[in-house]
Design an enzyme around this catalytic site. Sequence first.
Site, short mmCIF file in Angstrom:
data_model
loop_
_atom_site.label_atom_id
_atom_site.label_comp_id
_atom_site.label_asym_id
_atom_site.label_seq_id
_atom_site.Cartn_x
_atom_site.Cartn_y
_atom_site.Cartn_z
N ASP A 9 0.81 -1.22 0.00
CA ASP A 9 0.00 0.00 0.00
C ASP A 9 0.84 1.27 0.00
O ASP A 9 0.32 2.35 -0.23
CB ASP A 9 -0.92 0.03 1.23
CG ASP A 9 -2.05 -0.98 1.13
OD1 ASP A 9 -2.30 -1.48 0.02
OD2 ASP A 9 -2.67 -1.28 2.16
N MET A 51 -6.36 -2.35 -4.13
CA MET A 51 -6.19 -2.32 -2.68
C MET A 51 -5.77 -0.94 -2.20
O MET A 51 -5.29 -0.12 -2.97
CB MET A 51 -5.19 -3.38 -2.26
CG MET A 51 -5.68 -4.80 -2.45
SD MET A 51 -4.50 -6.03 -1.88
CE MET A 51 -4.62 -5.81 -0.11
N GLY A 52 -5.97 -0.72 -0.93
CA GLY A 52 -5.67 0.57 -0.31
C GLY A 52 -6.81 0.98 0.60
O GLY A 52 -7.58 1.88 0.27
N ARG A 53 -6.92 0.28 1.73
CA ARG A 53 -8.05 0.55 2.63
C ARG A 53 -7.93 1.92 3.28
O ARG A 53 -8.90 2.62 3.47
CB ARG A 53 -8.11 -0.54 3.71
CG ARG A 53 -9.38 -0.51 4.55
CD ARG A 53 -9.49 -1.70 5.48
NE ARG A 53 -9.55 -2.96 4.75
CZ ARG A 53 -8.62 -3.90 4.81
NH1 ARG A 53 -7.53 -3.73 5.54
NH2 ARG A 53 -8.75 -5.02 4.12
N GLU A 107 -9.99 0.67 -2.44
CA GLU A 107 -11.00 -0.05 -1.67
C GLU A 107 -11.50 0.75 -0.47
O GLU A 107 -12.59 0.53 0.03
CB GLU A 107 -10.47 -1.41 -1.20
CG GLU A 107 -9.29 -1.33 -0.26
CD GLU A 107 -8.89 -2.70 0.27
OE1 GLU A 107 -9.79 -3.53 0.50
OE2 GLU A 107 -7.69 -2.94 0.45
N SER A 353 20.33 3.31 -22.04
CA SER A 353 21.74 3.24 -21.63
C SER A 353 22.04 4.04 -20.37
O SER A 353 23.04 3.80 -19.70
CB SER A 353 22.64 3.75 -22.77
OG SER A 353 22.45 3.00 -23.94
N ASN A 354 21.18 5.00 -20.03
CA ASN A 354 21.37 5.87 -18.87
C ASN A 354 22.74 6.54 -18.91
O ASN A 354 23.47 6.56 -17.91
CB ASN A 354 21.21 5.07 -17.56
CG ASN A 354 20.98 5.98 -16.36
OD1 ASN A 354 20.42 7.06 -16.49
ND2 ASN A 354 21.42 5.56 -15.19
N GLY A 398 26.03 0.61 -25.06
CA GLY A 398 27.21 1.29 -25.59
C GLY A 398 28.38 1.08 -24.65
O GLY A 398 28.67 -0.04 -24.22
N ARG A 558 30.75 8.74 -25.17
CA ARG A 558 29.36 9.11 -24.92
C ARG A 558 28.96 8.79 -23.48
O ARG A 558 27.98 8.07 -23.23
CB ARG A 558 28.44 8.39 -25.91
CG ARG A 558 28.69 8.79 -27.36
CD ARG A 558 28.25 7.73 -28.34
NE ARG A 558 26.85 7.39 -28.18
CZ ARG A 558 25.82 8.00 -28.78
NH1 ARG A 558 26.06 9.00 -29.62
NH2 ARG A 558 24.60 7.61 -28.61
#
Length: 604
Positions: A9, A51-53, A107, A353-354, A398, A558
């Site tokens: 949650d 879900m997530g009461r 929910e 590649s970040n 790369g 790079r």
Amino acid sequence: IVGLVGSIDNDFCGTDMTIGTDSALHRIMEVIDAITTTAQSHQQTFVLEVMGRHCGYLALVSGLASGADWLFIPESPPEDGWEDLMCERLGETRSRGSRLNIIIIAEGAIDRSGKPISSNYVKDVSARSGAGSPSSATLRPGGEYRGGDRAREAPWVGVPLPSPQAWGSRCCISLPAKTKDVQKAMDEKRFEEAIQLRGRSFENNWNIYKLLAHQKPAQEKSPFSLAILNVGAPAAGMNAAVRSAVRISICQGHTIYAVSDGFEGLAKGQIREVGWHDVAGWLGRGGSMLGTKRTLPKTCMEKIVENVRKFNIQGLLVIGGFEAYEGVLQLVEARGQYEELCIIMCVIPATISNNVPGTDFSLGSDTAVNAAMESCDRIKQSASGTKRRVFIVETMGGYCGYLSTVTGIAVGADAAYVYEDPFTIHDLKANVEHLTDKMKTDIQRGLVLRNEKCHEHYTTEFLYNLYSSEGKGIFDCRINVLGHLQQGGAPTPFDRNYGTKLGVKAVLWMSEKLEEVYCKGRVFANSDDSACVIGLRKKVVAFSPVTELKKVTDFEHRLPQEQWWLNLRLMLKMLANYQISLTEYISGKMEHVTRRTLSIEKGF
């Protein structure tokens, strides 16, 4: 005593992401993507209960990641009379050509008086709108949410590093009893305060959802025209960034153009004005809907300048990888020759590649890590009935070893060879000996990752021959080249939301800069800070001038000259059971936080 919060949650204050939440979001998005196909075919409205009461995080983030038409969360009950307004909006979207409506409900959803709102009631109400026959589905915890080892959850628990994935942001923290305050605020109907108590991330998610879910006419037409283009290889999340950028631009009153095929399309005049509904349904699409190419501006500069002048473009939003950054840098350096390029420019890094300077984390790399991780899991599973086998897996990237390193941690690799961490034949010999010893234990299989450009001579074929020869009679080898599989299909929930937020942040920054440099009916911007890369740097959103980033860039390979994830490599070796010293490992710091320090803006 150190506590690691495990809850799908994400209902604990003081941490951005609890263990299990990301897996739950993946499961929800898989269901929504499947529903979308069915709903578009039959023109249906779907009501999905998650879900997530007591906490609406799952509903909120999945709503933001899917572009849901309506959202119910316990922290912000709808105003009285919401039934008529919801039906009106559903009917309005259908009248504009939409074949699909999705309503997501937590929910624990309630109305302003505290009365529960059920998915069946929402389904019955939506039937009045005439927006297709409604269906409802409820996701419960009988296995739907649990069981997927997601790449960000396994390796990042307790990792005290300045990474957006190491959600603890460099320190362990002792917390005041703030979580209970949220429920107390909801019980006392102080709903706006409940949203704030959930934290800045939750509050900003909610505000961005409200901003992008329904078209709101701009208060006044602005004099500015912006153009958006994708550059480089396709990356998951590009379309989410384009969608949010287009819609926030329309909210700001700007004229917004979409450019096909990157800088080449800008030179050829492949430019069209786009509206709110032109980008509907783009959030969950992989690749690049605009089309993208690697062409750099220097090959067609005069034609680009001609079209910038022709369409009166005053702001350029470039979404892409290293070519996007390098291309904007070329445009900035040409300002002395072409006054038309004295406009506001922003780069949203998007590459598996970040490897773009100015950000710790590029759009699309999360999807790539998950795709590589799932492939490696299947490869390992294929050896479950075969004893003493080593797999050598080649990843993309790369010269950047981010994918190899992070995937290696997520799947428990025995080694990951990357360009940034030089290795010799002695290191390879030590790895073979390590695997030989491993085959004497209960785990009689090995996994070695190799970045595609980690070494000029120690190729994947070379590693295969070496391991096969040295391990003869002890283990056998197999090669797997993941290739373009790592670009992934549909974006992960993280990349959908990350792209959405970066698109919004980038356009708001550009709008502010345009106002600053607008004088006598024209835009003239030639300062360093008028062309920037937007990115996450130690969990804070930052705008870095491309001219400054040039000083810290290795253009030959790079790469940024410094990369935060290299600090993880010691942990990779530790988890692979190598005998190593942890004296160089960056330890965490304790910090006592209060409600005041928790409320300080930390990025989104």
